[in-house]
Design a protein around this motif. Structure first.
Motif, short mmCIF file in Angstrom:
data_model
loop_
_atom_site.label_atom_id
_atom_site.label_comp_id
_atom_site.label_asym_id
_atom_site.label_seq_id
_atom_site.Cartn_x
_atom_site.Cartn_y
_atom_site.Cartn_z
N VAL A 1 12.07 -45.80 59.82
CA VAL A 1 12.51 -45.66 61.21
C VAL A 1 11.66 -44.61 61.93
CG1 VAL A 1 14.44 -45.04 62.72
CG2 VAL A 1 14.87 -46.35 60.63
N ILE A 2 11.35 -43.52 61.22
CA ILE A 2 10.52 -42.47 61.81
C ILE A 2 9.15 -43.01 62.16
CG2 ILE A 2 9.39 -40.26 61.35
CD1 ILE A 2 11.83 -39.53 59.62
N TRP A 3 8.58 -43.81 61.26
CA TRP A 3 7.28 -44.44 61.53
C TRP A 3 7.36 -45.35 62.76
CZ3 TRP A 3 2.37 -45.38 61.71
CH2 TRP A 3 1.88 -46.69 61.81
N MET A 4 8.39 -46.16 62.84
CA MET A 4 8.54 -47.06 63.99
C MET A 4 8.67 -46.27 65.29
SD MET A 4 11.10 -50.05 62.60
CE MET A 4 10.58 -51.26 61.39
N LEU A 5 9.45 -45.20 65.24
CA LEU A 5 9.63 -44.39 66.44
C LEU A 5 8.31 -43.75 66.86
CD1 LEU A 5 13.07 -42.67 65.73
CD2 LEU A 5 12.57 -44.36 67.49
N TRP A 6 7.52 -43.32 65.89
CA TRP A 6 6.23 -42.71 66.21
C TRP A 6 5.33 -43.72 66.94
CZ3 TRP A 6 4.00 -37.94 66.10
CH2 TRP A 6 2.63 -37.90 66.34
N VAL A 7 5.25 -44.93 66.39
CA VAL A 7 4.43 -45.97 67.02
C VAL A 7 4.96 -46.30 68.41
CG1 VAL A 7 3.67 -48.37 66.86
CG2 VAL A 7 3.72 -46.94 64.81
N LEU A 8 6.27 -46.38 68.54
CA LEU A 8 6.88 -46.73 69.83
C LEU A 8 6.62 -45.66 70.88
CD1 LEU A 8 8.73 -48.51 71.57
CD2 LEU A 8 10.67 -47.25 70.62
N ILE A 9 6.79 -44.41 70.50
CA ILE A 9 6.71 -43.31 71.47
C ILE A 9 5.28 -42.78 71.65
CG2 ILE A 9 7.50 -40.96 71.99
CD1 ILE A 9 10.08 -41.67 70.44
N MET A 10 4.59 -42.59 70.53
CA MET A 10 3.28 -41.94 70.56
C MET A 10 2.11 -42.93 70.53
SD MET A 10 4.32 -38.88 70.81
CE MET A 10 2.73 -38.04 70.71
N GLY A 11 2.34 -44.09 69.96
CA GLY A 11 1.24 -45.05 69.84
C GLY A 11 0.24 -44.60 68.80
N ALA A 12 -1.04 -44.74 69.11
CA ALA A 12 -2.11 -44.37 68.19
C ALA A 12 -3.04 -43.34 68.84
CB ALA A 12 -2.91 -45.60 67.77
N ARG A 13 -3.72 -42.58 68.00
CA ARG A 13 -4.64 -41.54 68.50
C ARG A 13 -6.04 -42.14 68.63
NH1 ARG A 13 -3.15 -36.67 64.34
NH2 ARG A 13 -4.22 -38.13 62.95
N TRP A 14 -6.27 -42.81 69.74
CA TRP A 14 -7.53 -43.52 69.90
C TRP A 14 -8.72 -42.58 69.98
CZ3 TRP A 14 -6.55 -48.05 68.40
CH2 TRP A 14 -5.33 -48.67 68.73
N LYS A 15 -8.52 -41.39 70.53
CA LYS A 15 -9.64 -40.44 70.64
C LYS A 15 -10.14 -40.00 69.28
CE LYS A 15 -8.50 -38.54 75.19
NZ LYS A 15 -8.18 -37.32 75.97
N ALA A 16 -9.26 -40.08 68.27
CA ALA A 16 -9.66 -39.66 66.92
C ALA A 16 -10.77 -40.55 66.37
CB ALA A 16 -8.45 -39.68 65.99
N LEU A 17 -10.85 -41.78 66.85
CA LEU A 17 -11.90 -42.69 66.40
C LEU A 17 -13.29 -42.20 66.78
CD1 LEU A 17 -10.36 -46.23 67.08
CD2 LEU A 17 -10.56 -45.06 64.90
N GLU A 18 -13.36 -41.46 67.86
CA GLU A 18 -14.66 -40.97 68.33
C GLU A 18 -15.26 -39.95 67.37
OE1 GLU A 18 -13.93 -39.36 72.15
OE2 GLU A 18 -13.22 -41.26 73.03
N HIS A 19 -14.40 -39.29 66.59
CA HIS A 19 -14.87 -38.26 65.68
C HIS A 19 -14.80 -38.69 64.23
CE1 HIS A 19 -14.63 -35.65 69.20
NE2 HIS A 19 -13.38 -36.02 69.37
#
Length: 220
Positions: free
Chosen positions: A201-219
């Motif tokens: 449930v914590i994982w689902m909530l993270w994806v729902l609220i925070m999404g993904a850290r797309w900027k992290a892909l740049e580094h």
């Protein structure tokens, strides 16, 4: 760029299906049984189902629908992780797909209940069979989270702790199934394992609220 867009669409898809999955699951697993089923009182259970047949059927349909949603969730996870984690994401899909037919077949026992409402003891027997099937499926509900946890921990898109939460949830689901059949369904250890499943449930909530850290892909 196309790969990135594919991943973004996958995360968007998860942000849609996760809350839908959770809401329908809560209704099917908690609300409807609490309104209709009291296994210590077969006569009352049969009467409740007879007087609320539509609600009982909604629960059956909802249980089947959640399995379809889980397949859709696997598809989005596949599109999100396949380019970087081919084997783990295939393993995730395999475990999920093994659990789906087991769950659906166990739900079929609820349809049989409608044919024996004049025999309360048989009603409870069928509901118990449905429970046993669901517990067996729980093994795969746990196993599919473990390769998923690996991908989350290795991906720059999500905090590593989310992977640990998925590992705890996977352990909770899988071990609780075995403990159930070993006769420990009402034990303190079972309660602890049930608590661990909140990691999903914590994982689902993270994806729902925070999404993904797309900027992290740049580094990365």
């Amino acid at each position: 760029m196309e790969d990135l867009n594919k991943q973004k669409r996958a995360v968007l898809g998860l942000r849609i299906v996760y809350p839908l999955w959770a809401i329908i699951g809560i209704i099917n697993l908690l609300y409807i049984p609490s309104q209709l089923i009291d296994k210590s009182n077969p006569a009352l259970t049969a009467e409740n189902i007879l007087n609320n047949e539509w609600l009982f059927r909604v629960g059956i349909a909802g249980s089947l629908f959640t399995q379809l949603i889980s397949i859709i969730a696997v598809w989005f996870l596949y599109r999100l992780f396949y380019d970087s984690f081919k084997e783990p994401v295939i393993l995730t899909a395999l475990f999920n797909f093994l659990g789906v037919p087991i769950t659906m077949l166990s739900v079929a026992k609820q349809l049989e209940v409608l044919d024996v409402l004049d025999k309360p003891d048989q009603v409870i027997a069928l509901l118990n069979q449905q429970t046993y099937g669901t517990v067996i499926a729980t093994i795969f509900w746990g196993l599919w989270l473990l390769p998923q946890a690996y991908m989350v921990m290795k991906s720059p898109l999500f905090p590593k702790i989310m992977g640990w939460f998925l590992i705890l949830a996977g352990i909770g689901y899988t071990l609780s199934a075995f403990l159930y059949f070993l006769g420990f369904k009402d034990s303190l250890l079972m309660e602890i394992l049930d608590t661990l499943t909140m990691g999903e449930v914590i994982w689902m909530l993270w994806v729902l609220i925070m999404g993904a850290r797309w900027k992290a892909l740049e580094h990365h």
